[in-house]
Design an enzyme around this catalytic site. Structure first.
Site, mmCIF file in Angstrom:
data_model
loop_
_atom_site.group_PDB
_atom_site.id
_atom_site.type_symbol
_atom_site.label_atom_id
_atom_site.label_comp_id
_atom_site.label_asym_id
_atom_site.label_seq_id
_atom_site.Cartn_x
_atom_site.Cartn_y
_atom_site.Cartn_z
ATOM 1 C CE LYS A 97 40.470 35.170 43.827
ATOM 2 N NZ LYS A 97 40.541 34.035 44.700
ATOM 3 C CE LYS B 43 37.662 34.465 46.706
ATOM 4 N NZ LYS B 43 38.399 33.292 47.159
HETATM 5 C C1 PBG Z 1 39.156 30.083 47.140
HETATM 6 C C2 PBG Z 1 39.996 30.730 46.096
HETATM 7 C C3 PBG Z 1 39.526 31.032 44.818
HETATM 8 C C4 PBG Z 1 40.599 31.590 44.144
HETATM 9 C C5 PBG Z 1 41.707 31.643 45.011
HETATM 10 N N1 PBG Z 1 41.303 31.115 46.224
HETATM 11 C C6 PBG Z 1 38.236 30.782 44.150
HETATM 12 C C7 PBG Z 1 36.955 30.796 44.841
HETATM 13 O O1 PBG Z 1 36.729 31.629 45.729
HETATM 14 O O2 PBG Z 1 36.135 29.951 44.497
HETATM 15 C C8 PBG Z 1 40.506 32.045 42.720
HETATM 16 C C9 PBG Z 1 41.754 32.151 41.964
HETATM 17 C C10 PBG Z 1 41.593 32.311 40.498
HETATM 18 O O3 PBG Z 1 40.476 32.350 39.947
HETATM 19 O O4 PBG Z 1 42.643 32.407 39.843
HETATM 20 N N2 PBG Z 1 39.564 30.033 48.410
#
Ligand code: PBG
Length: 328
Positions: free
Chosen positions: A252, A198
Site C-alpha cells: 500500500k 505500507k
Molecule cells: C491507517 C489506515 C490508513 C489507510 C487504511 N488504514 C491511512 C493511514 O495510514 O493514515 C488508508 C486507506 C486509504 O487511503 O484509502 N491505519
C-alpha cells in the site's frame, strides 16, 4: 531465432479473438475487495468531499451494501470506521469496545450475508485523539505498548465474526502478537492479512478526511510507515510478517508501488494484495469527472496493472462499479 519479417508481433493483435487468446492477465470480479467507510452517524449516508461518489454508510446502510457486494459477485469487503470525535481518546479505548461500531457492523453483516468475507483493519488511528496508529508518549509513538492493544483489538474483531484481520499500523512485532492472542482466544481460524509494506504516503489524504483524522493528526507517520525511497526494506518487512504468521500480505499504496508488488510476489509467492488507496481513487475520479479521461477504461486498466504486477486481489473503492462493468 526468427526476426522480422518472419516474426511480426502485430499478427496476434490483428483481431479481438486472437488478442483474447494471447491475453496473459485478466481482472475478475473475484479479485475485488470493496473498501467501505462505516460511520456511527444517524444519517444513512454522508458524503466525503475529497472522494466524490463515495459515502460513509451507517449500520443500517452497511447491511444493504453487503447484500449489494454479494449480488455483484464481490467476494469480500473491508471495513474502516468513522467514529464520533467524542469517542476518541489518547489511548484509543474505543478500539477495545466489544460493542463498538465495527463489531456491530460485522455482526449485522454476518447475520444477513454470511457468505461474504469480512476484512477489518486492526488499527488505532480511527480511535486516537491524535490520529496516530499507536500510543503516544510525548512525540514518540510507542511500539510494544501499541501492539498489546492491537492484539486485544484483534480478538474483539475475531470474536465479532471477522474473517480476516488486517493490521495496518506498521509497528514491529504486531503480527506475532496478534497471532498469539488469537490462538489463546481459540480464534485460530481468523486469517491475518498484514499491511506488510505500507509506505508513509501522501496518497492517504482523502481517507483521513473520510475517517476524520486529517485535522487532528499530529505530525506525520514517518517513524513507523516506510520511506517511499525504499524497496529492499519492503522485502524485509514482508519476510518478518510471514515468519510471524501472516496468511496474506498487502502492499500500500497501489499504482505508485507496482515495482514493490512485483518484487514481493516474485520473492515470496504469497497470496499478495494491493490497496488502491483513497488518493488514487480521487485522482482517477477527478480526471473522469472533468471529462479528460474515460473512467471505465482507466479504472479497468489500473486494476489490470495490479494483476500483471502479481496481485491476487485488489482493495478498491471502485469495486462495485468494476464488478458491474465486468458483469456486462
Ligand atoms: C491507517 C489506515 C490508513 C489507510 C487504511 N488504514 C491511512 C493511514 O495510514 O493514515 C488508508 C486507506 C486509504 O487511503 O484509502 N491505519
Amino acid at each position: 531465432m526468427s526476426t522480422y519479417p518472419f516474426t511480426r508481433l502485430r499478427r496476434t493483435r490483428g483481431s479481438s479473438w486472437s488478442r483474447s487468446l494471447v491475453s496473459e492477465n485478466e481482472v475478475l470480479r473475484k479479485d475485488l475487495i470493496w473498501t467501505i467507510i462505516v460511520s456511527d452517524s444517524k444519517a444513512k449516508r454522508t458524503s466525503i468531499p475529497s472522494m466524490p461518489g463515495i459515502d460513509r454508510v451507517n449500520l443500517d446502510e452497511i447491511v444493504s451494501e453487503a447484500k449489494k457486494a454479494t449480488d455483484l459477485g464481490i467476494p469480500a469487503i473491508a471495513l474502516f470506521p468513522n467514529i464520533n470525535p467524542k469517542n476518541k481518546t489518547e489511548c484509543a479505548s474505543e478500539a477495545l469496545n466489544p460493542n463498538g461500531l465495527i463489531p456491530q457492523a460485522i455482526q449485522a453483516i454476518k447475520a444477513s450475508t454470511p457468505n461474504l468475507g469480512i476484512i477489518v483493519d486492526v488499527a488505532l488511528d480511527p480511535y486516537t485523539s491524535h490520529g496516530h496508529d499507536g500510543l503516544m508518549e510525548g512525540n514518540k509513538i510507542l511500539n510494544d505498548a501499541s501492539i498489546e492493544i492491537l492484539a486485544e483489538s484483534a480478538n474483539i474483531l475475531g470474536n465479532a465474526g471477522a474473517d480476516i484481520v488486517a493490521p495496518s499500523d506498521m509497528m514491529d512485532g504486531r503480527v506475532v502478537a496478534i497471532r498469539d492472542s488469537l490462538e489463546k482466544a481459540h480464534l485460530c481460524d481468523v486469517m491475518i492479512m498484514s499491511y506488510a509494506a505500507k509506505y508513509a504516503s501522501s496518497f492517504y489524504g482523502p481517507y483521513r478526511d473520510a475517517i476524520g483524522t486529517s485535522l487532528s493528526l499530529v505530525g506525520d507517520k514517518r517513524t513507523y510507515q516506510m520511506d517511499p525511497a525504499n524497496s529492499d526494506e519492503a522485502l524485509r518487512e514482508v519476510e518478518q510478517d510471514i515468519l510471524e504468521g501472516a496468511d496474506m500480505i498487502m502492499i500500500k499504496p497501489g499504482m505508485p508501488y507496482l515495482d514493490i508488488i512485483k518484487r514481493i510476489k516474485d520473492e515470496f509467492r504469497m497470496p499478495t494484495y494491493a490497496f488502491q488507496v483513497s488518493g488514487e481513487y480521487s485522482m482517477l475520479k477527478a480526471v473522469s469527472q472533468n471529462g479528460w479521461l474515460d473512467e471505465k477504461k482507466i479504472v479497468m486498466e489500473s486494476l489490470l496493472s495490479f494483476k500483471r504486477a502479481g496481485c491476487d486481489g485488489i482493495f478498491t473503492y471502485f469495486a462495485p462499479e468494476a464488478a458491474k462493468w465486468l458483469k456486462n
